[in-house]
Each structure stands twice: as C-alpha cells, then as structure tokens.
Design an enzyme around this catalytic site. Sequence first.
Site, PDB file in Angstrom:
ATOM      1  N   ALA A 256       0.834  -1.209   0.000  1.00 32.74           N
ATOM      2  CA  ALA A 256       0.000   0.000   0.000  1.00 32.74           C
ATOM      3  C   ALA A 256       0.864   1.252   0.000  1.00 32.74           C
ATOM      4  O   ALA A 256       0.451   2.299  -0.497  1.00 32.74           O
ATOM      5  CB  ALA A 256      -0.919  -0.003   1.228  1.00 32.74           C
ATOM      6  N   GLU A 259       1.786   1.625  -4.015  1.00 32.06           N
ATOM      7  CA  GLU A 259       0.789   1.605  -5.083  1.00 32.06           C
ATOM      8  C   GLU A 259      -0.091   2.858  -5.081  1.00 32.06           C
ATOM      9  O   GLU A 259      -0.469   3.360  -6.132  1.00 32.06           O
ATOM     10  CB  GLU A 259      -0.058   0.335  -4.980  1.00 32.06           C
ATOM     11  CG  GLU A 259       0.713  -0.916  -5.398  1.00 32.06           C
ATOM     12  CD  GLU A 259      -0.177  -2.126  -5.593  1.00 32.06           C
ATOM     13  OE1 GLU A 259      -1.153  -2.274  -4.831  1.00 32.06           O
ATOM     14  OE2 GLU A 259       0.096  -2.918  -6.511  1.00 32.06           O
ATOM     15  N   SER A 261       0.822   5.848  -4.004  1.00 33.33           N
ATOM     16  CA  SER A 261       1.653   6.969  -4.462  1.00 33.33           C
ATOM     17  C   SER A 261       1.850   6.944  -5.968  1.00 33.33           C
ATOM     18  O   SER A 261       1.962   7.998  -6.601  1.00 33.33           O
ATOM     19  CB  SER A 261       3.018   6.939  -3.748  1.00 33.33           C
ATOM     20  OG  SER A 261       2.869   7.163  -2.368  1.00 33.33           O
ATOM     21  N   CYS A 367      -5.686   6.600   5.831  1.00 33.10           N
ATOM     22  CA  CYS A 367      -4.328   6.118   5.540  1.00 33.10           C
ATOM     23  C   CYS A 367      -3.291   6.823   6.403  1.00 33.10           C
ATOM     24  O   CYS A 367      -3.160   8.051   6.373  1.00 33.10           O
ATOM     25  CB  CYS A 367      -4.012   6.335   4.062  1.00 33.10           C
ATOM     26  SG  CYS A 367      -2.332   5.841   3.606  1.00 33.10           S
ATOM     27  N   GLU A 376       5.687  13.008  -1.254  1.00 34.48           N
ATOM     28  CA  GLU A 376       6.241  12.361  -2.445  1.00 34.48           C
ATOM     29  C   GLU A 376       5.654  12.975  -3.709  1.00 34.48           C
ATOM     30  O   GLU A 376       6.371  13.282  -4.667  1.00 34.48           O
ATOM     31  CB  GLU A 376       5.935  10.861  -2.429  1.00 34.48           C
ATOM     32  CG  GLU A 376       6.779  10.046  -1.495  1.00 34.48           C
ATOM     33  CD  GLU A 376       6.462   8.560  -1.605  1.00 34.48           C
ATOM     34  OE1 GLU A 376       6.069   8.115  -2.701  1.00 34.48           O
ATOM     35  OE2 GLU A 376       6.601   7.848  -0.605  1.00 34.48           O
TER      36      GLU A 376
END
Length: 418
Positions: A256, A259, A261, A367, A376
């Site tokens: 997680a 994927e 990001s 999250c 990011e």
Amino acid sequence: MQAPAETTATNGPQEDGIPVFQLMNPELVSDQYGFFARLREQAPVWWAELPDGSRWLVPVRYEDIRKAHLDPVLRQKPDPEDDPVSDEEGGIWRVYNEHPVVSDPPKHTRLRKLLSSAFTARQTERLRPRIKEATDELLDAIAAKGANGEPVDLMEDYAWPLPLTLICELLGVPEDRRQVFRDWSQNSRDFTGGTTHDGREEIAYRIIDVIKELVEERRAEPTEDLLGQMVHARDTEEGRLTEMELLSTAFIVLLAGFETSVGLISNGVYALLRNPEQRALVEKDPSLMPGAIEEFLRFDPSLFLTNVRIAGAPTVLAGVPVRKGQPVLLSLGAANRDPERFPDPDALDIGRKTSGHLAFGYGIHRCIGAPLAGMEGEIAIGRLLERFPRLRLAEEGEQPYIPNPIARTLLTLSVRVD
C-alpha cells in the site's frame, strides 16, 4: 458480461426495492466517474452484483459514504476479533488479513499505534532530502532517454519506481531483495479486468519469504528502520505483535505504501497535462503545489471503489436497512465527485477548497501514510515540471487506464521531455 442498459436505471432489476448494477460492467470499467454520476442521479444506494452472483450494497453520495466510514457497526470483520486461527493456518491470504487496515478496535488501535511513530510529520519531513535525491536520479535517466525527442513512459520510468524505492528504504529492504516487489507492480499493470491476477498468489508467497528473511536478519542484528522497529516490538514487548501480525503489517506497508503513491504521481501529472491553464498556475507559483496535490487526490484518487465493510449488526445506510453480515462497498472516487459536496466536480481546480476529500479514506482507518504520500507527490510532480518545462503528451488522445473498476492507475503515460 455487459449488463443490459436497463440495469443502470431505477426501473431495471431490483432487490428489496434497490436497483442493481454489475460490478464488471464495461461502462464502469471504462468510465468510473460517468457511470457513478448516472447512478447518483437515480438512487442513493445500489446493489453491486459481483461475477459470482453475490451482491454488495454501494452508497453513491458523499455524505452517505463519509458517514459509513464512521459507523461503528460497519466493521472490517463481522465479529469481535478473538480469532482462534493459528499462524500456520489460512494460507497466504491469512497473512493479508492481520494488518491494521483490515482490523477493528482494539486490535486496530494497537497495530496503528505501532506504525504511527514512523509516519509522524517530523519523521516524514526527515525523508524529504532522500525523496529529492531519488527523484533527481530518475529524472536524469529520463532526460537521457528522451534527449532525442523519443517518447518516455512516465509510468515505467518514474511513477512506479520512485514510490517503490522509497517505501523499500523506509522499511529497510536492500536493493538486492527488491525484484519481487517490482514483479508485484508489473502484475498490477497486467490486470485485465478479471477478479484475480494470474501469478499474484505466487508473488505474494515470494514477498512473504523475503520479509521473513529480513525479520530473521534483524533478530540477529537489530536495525533502526521500520521493519527493525516492528521486530523489536514483536520480540521484546509482550502482547504488542504476533508473528503473523508482524508479517502482515510489513506486507501491507510495502504494497500500500507504493501503489497509492503511484496513482497520485501519475494521475496528477496527467491531470496537469490535460489542463494547461492549471499547469501554468503551478509553474508560475510553485507554492501552490501542496494545494494542487490535494486537488489531484480529490479529482482522480488512485483507489476508486474500495473500503469494504461488513455490518456487525443491523444498521441503516442512506435510509436503507442493512442486515447483519451484509457487505458494503464504499467508493472514494464517487464521493470526491459528488456535486453536492464539491461544485463542478469534474473540473480540475487547484484553488478549490478540498477539505474533506476521501482519497485516503476517513475516520480511524484513514491512511496513516497520507502525509508521506502527499510529500512524495509534491516533490515528484514539482521537480518533474521544473526539470522539463516542455513536458507534453507524446500523442493526442486519452492515455489508457488499467481496466479495473477498483483502482485508478494509468497503464502508460507516454510523454516527450525535450
């Protein structure tokens, strides 16, 4: 297996007075936002029929989806988690069912607390220099590859490898052990619209083998990376982690952690390339990028139809009775495009007030890596635009998405950087 046209109208097939749509309807796979917009206009709750014939309830309006995330009756698992199954039982997907994302309190609280120290704002900020360094390394390779005007696939050369590199470094996976995670990402891209991925279980076993090797290495020689912290909690703090929880949590953090990001970076870049006036605003004033990231997340989140809940007791969803044991499927993408919550939702507007978007979920299961993913995205998209001011799509027309009703991930993003 395309459903007849009438199944997307309230006078079509119904169960308990609730209309039905096919989860694998080609219209949904090819146009998730348009499909759910049509559902939203007709009824607040639908049945989604899966290929096996089972039906899950699906609310399609923002406020109902938000409230469902907060309803304590809608659980990850239907019953309290005094799970008697041993660590040796259940196969590979038992490993996938012992992490915080699929747990309820109090287990969820215990597991999330363990991870929270690694994802604080302070810890996340410490990663900024390394994110910039990794970003620039990939941009150098892209510049060389596209120097003669040749097209470059940003999915293959940027959006997939950058988050994978960073999450591996966060956990402490050495370079010589990362190929299996690259294989997983390639398998994700090979998805063809079915309910299973060919070879996915075999790759999952290989990932667990790598994690087990790394766990044993950290037991022999402790480290300060996230996996080392988890091993320490497992071995020295009684009751904090079982061995299966350790493997499962490491497994989900790795997968997680990159994927989602991937989708943020690629969907954000694609949105800007298709909206040149919004791109011009960001390029003129880079300080707008944090707000732009939130709008990318609202506009086109990497997870569209996800977050399954099970009713642990009878409840009510958007005025509809929900029986105990009934699965409920929540659409983050549909919530983020509800015009009652976000006016003119199909327009990209980096100046929009995006507070409350559900791209990272909501409530206790929001999250935990959202700040890291946001940073990011901010660095990856910002530095890409700065490095390649002439960045443009290689060809006119829409880029293809992986044909998957659950996720929103581009298959390719072909650009020219000269």
